[in-house]
Design an enzyme around this catalytic site. Structure first.
Site, short mmCIF file in Angstrom:
data_model
loop_
_atom_site.label_atom_id
_atom_site.label_comp_id
_atom_site.label_asym_id
_atom_site.label_seq_id
_atom_site.Cartn_x
_atom_site.Cartn_y
_atom_site.Cartn_z
CG ASP A 286 -2.21 0.86 0.87
OD1 ASP A 286 -2.15 1.67 -0.08
OD2 ASP A 286 -3.22 0.75 1.57
C1 NOJ Z 1 -3.88 4.01 -0.02
C2 NOJ Z 1 -5.09 3.16 0.09
O1 NOJ Z 1 -5.08 2.44 1.31
C3 NOJ Z 1 -5.25 2.19 -1.06
O2 NOJ Z 1 -6.47 1.53 -0.93
C4 NOJ Z 1 -5.13 2.91 -2.36
O3 NOJ Z 1 -5.32 2.01 -3.42
C5 NOJ Z 1 -3.77 3.56 -2.43
N1 NOJ Z 1 -3.63 4.53 -1.35
C6 NOJ Z 1 -3.56 4.27 -3.76
O4 NOJ Z 1 -4.36 5.38 -3.84
#
Ligand code: NOJ
Length: 744
Positions: A286
């Site tokens: 993430d």
């Molecule tokens: C953080 C989020 O937790 C995730 O779900 C998302 O896909 C990414 N950022 C990219 O935006």
């Protein structure tokens, strides 16, 4: 023995050597192997590196890398996230085509509930229990996104969520692993269509692996402490379903699970995902989660973070720059093997090949297609249909709804009435223009015919000023019926949007009290991205529709339901608590040794002395304008062998005045079991439309997989014995029951 003449032998050797040099690899694995042989270590590491594009950041941008296009030309980037549109993505791809090996970039984007045509937030769609509609919405989102240059969506989010304080409940399918697994399958199949490589398919990503939804206290990014049995039983099934549906990628999660950050979890990423489940795609971290392991206190620096993550099976680094800055040093220090790097690179290249990017890196960059595919009449109609299917009728005393055609004047009151683009909800993209979004006011206007439409805002969402109350009161007094549009702002849920207080915010409930006091028929619409607490309203407002955030067609869809051109049939995919103090509250809990026998039974029972035991609205609850009768339950036999089955049938009849859809739900309970089993578990359901008076027989089949569970050793087993079978309209509205046995 045949003798080969030396000249023939020499020619043969030459021929083999030449064909080895010029033979074109045929299969994707062969192509990947051939390419990997040509790559330097730096180029390999580049493939594992993902940067944010220049348009929207969905997390903290840690360091400035200078000009990203130059980094791409140097082969230091494998993927870019957060860029959309044919024009924008093309600029980046052109830079990649200037790199030594011309390896195309992969463009990732959070396409969560629509691209240009925005659909209801995922939790709302889950309330439809309509797998075809859910698949269709993902299909449309993918078709549009792919036409807009996107290759890969960071969806579906398949996290089980039992805590409505957590802002990200809006992104998932609620609390139930069975429903959640079916929805995960529908979404993956919707996004990936007929398979990667088709021009209308985007690669899906099952996230967040894992247990992110169980953040302690519902506070985003918080730790998770959970037994492995709970993990396997409740939290992993939707991920497994996504994998079985062919999902191309997984994203790990920000949280630590029992002390190990998910990005460094060998157990999750290698033992379970890649080894036990045989996942062939790749795992992306993430946003910044690899680097954040320093904050977790798991590693000292980015060097150790990169080592822990790659060795644990995290293939791509989203925005922490730990890999790009450290992997070469780690390889030199022999802390990370070349084989480990190659494995990660192979997984990523394989997906790029499957998407057809090596054949044509610009195949998703067709400006004409982009124009043609976005916002067609069919996709707009599908968004309206999905939105109507997501609206839950929580309450309808005295049949206030649907509104009567004889009403001469309708008052629309509340802070949500005239909202436009907010209807898209959190995680909507800035694609398309605001005029494509239909406000409640506009939707109702289309339906009112000759009735007069009155309006007063009354109050703000969070501001506590009461100056608008008087005008709202006067407006209500002039109307035959009042519709109040209340709730939490769209950006009060989503990432980093946890709330400790999930009450209807501001002075909204006071305004509802004032308007209900007029004695007029009042319908309350509740806009939200989570279950909220609204006890007074639930007890006193005659009719309540939970409308969530419904997307571009919100106004039309709500008006369809208000005026009865659509009969609501949605059911809650998550339990609604009475107060925050009841959280976590979920229907599939264990019984305890001292269960309460009544809602107010506090006599040395497992209960709160200051609160009823039941939730405010139970999982599976949702009314209709018509009434359904359940009758005539039959079991094909009273006991089954492990590999046998029992057919369960019953009659469902529409005994009301409107055509309508019902979701008939089958729950099971394993009466005696070691370890113990939940009081109720959803194991099947059927959504069907019945005309007034119409009766249909529904059949469910009980097989071993509906009775199996994980024991303490995490073996998937069945135990012989008695099972309760319950069929009903909600988890707290069981209409038919019987028992059966599983024999040895
Ligand atoms: C953080 C989020 O937790 C995730 O779900 C998302 O896909 C990414 N950022 C990219 O935006």
């Amino acid at each position: 023995m045949t003798r080969i003449n030396p000249i023939t032998a020499a020619c043969l050797v030459c021929f083999i050597a030449i064909s080895a040099t010029y033979a074109q690899p045929k299969s994707i694995p062969q192509k990947v192997d051939a390419l990997i042989k040509k790559m330097t270590l730096a180029e390999k590491i580049g493939q594992l590196n993902q940067y944010n594009g220049d348009w929207a950041a969905t997390g903290p941008v840690t360091t400035d890398v200078g000009n990203k296009l130059d980094a791409i030309k140097r082969g230091e980037v494998g993927s870019i996230l957060n860029i959309v549109g044919v024009q924008h993505t093309r600029v980046f791809q052109e830079a990649a085509m200037k790199s030594r090996l011309k390896i195309p970039l992969l463009f990732g984007q959070d396409v969560i509930h629509g691209y240009s045509v925005t659909f209801p937030i995922p939790l709302a769609e889950a309330a439809s229990w309509d797998l075809d509609a859910i698949k269709k919405s993902a299909r449309i989102a993918a078709t549009e996104a792919a036409a807009g240059g996107v290759h890969w969506t960071f969806a579906p989010m398949v996290d089980i969520a039992r805590d409505p304080r957590w802002g990200r409940v809006m992104e998932g399918a609620g609390e139930d692993p069975y429903l959640g697994s079916l929805i995960a399958t529908a979404r993956v199949k919707g996004f990936q269509g007929n398979g990667l490589g088709n021009l209308d398919a985007v690669m899906a990503c099952a996230k967040h692996f894992t247990a992110y939804g169980a953040a302690i206290g519902g506070r985003d990014y918080n730790s998770v402490d959970m037994s492995l049995r709970t993990l396997w039983e409740f939290y992993l099934p939707p991920f497994k379903a996504a994998l079985d549906a062919g999902v191309g990628t997984f994203m790990n999660s920000f949280n630590d699970l029992n002390g190990t950050p998910a990005s460094a979890s060998h157990y999750l990423q290698r033992d379970i995902l890649k080894n036990k489940w045989g996942f062939k795609g790749f795992v992306v971290s993430d946003w910044g989660s690899i680097g954040e392991m320093i904050n977790h206190g798991y590693v000292k620096n980015n060097y150790e973070a990169a080592e822990a993550a790659i060795n644990a099976g995290n293939d791509m680094d989203m925005e922490s720059r730990s890999y790009i800055n450290n992997l070469a040093k780690l390889v030199a220090a022999k802390k990370v093997s070349i084989a480990t790097i190659d494995e990660a690179v192979k997984r990523i290249l394989t997906k790029k090949y499957e998407l057809g990017l090596f054949d044509d890196p610009y195949r998703f960059s067709d400006a004409e297609r982009e124009k043609r595919v976005l916002n067609t009449p069919e996709t707009i109609a599908a968004a309206r249909d999905a939105a109507r299917k997501s609206i839950v009728l929580l309450k309808n005393n005295n049949k206030v709804l649907p509104l009567s055609k004889n009403d001469k004047s309708i008052a629309l009151i509340g802070p949500m009435v005239k909202l436009k683009k907010e209807n898209k909800g959190f995680w909507a993209l800035d694609v398309g223009d605001e005029n494509q979004v239909v406000s409640l006011y506009e939707g109702v206007q289309q339906h009112t015919g000759n009735a007069k439409l009155l309006y007063a805002q009354g109050c703000d969402v969070t501001d506590t000023t009461r100056t608008g109350f008087n005008e709202a009161y006067k407006t209500a007094m002039q109307a035959d019926v009042v519709v109040m549009a209340m709730g939490e702002r769209f950006d009060m849920t989503g990432e980093a949007k946890s709330r400790s207080n999930i009450h209807l915010p501001g002075v909204q409930e006071e305004l509802i009290k004032a308007i209900v006091a007029t004695g007029k028929p009042v319908v309350v619409l509740l806009y939200a991205g989570r279950p909220m607490v609204f006890d007074w309203t639930a007890d006193h407002a005659p009719a309540i529709l939970y409308t969530w955030w419904l997307g571009n067609q919100a106004g039309n869809a709500i008006a369809d339901v208000l005026f009865g051109s659509y009969n609501p049939g949605a059911k809650l995919p998550i339990t609604f608590p009475r107060t925050e103090g009841q959280i976590p509250i979920y229907y599939n809990h264990y019984n305890t040794g001292r269960p309460a026998h009544a809602d107010n039974d506090v006599n040395y029972t497992s209960a709160y002395i200051d609160l009823l035991n039941s939730p405010k609205f139970a999982f599976g609850h949702g009314l209709s304008y018509t009434t359904f009768k359940y009758d005539n339950l039959k079991l094909s036999k009273k006991s089954m062998l492990k590999n046998g089955n029992i057919r369960v049938s019953f009659d469902l009849q529409n005994i009301g005045d409107y055509a309508g859809e019902e979701v008939a739900q089958l729950y099971l309970r394993d009466v005696v079991s070691q370890p113990v089993r939940p009081v109720k578990e959803l194991k099947d359901f059927k959504k069907l439309m019945l005309q007034p008076g119409e009766k249909k027989t529904i059949t469910f089949t009980i097989t071993k997989d509906k009775l199996a569970f994980y024991n303490d050793k995490l073996d998937w087993i069945t135990q012989p014995g008695e099972f309760n079978l319950m069929i009903g309209s909600a988890s707290d509205d069981i209409r038919l029951q019987n028992n059966f046995n599983l024999d040895n």
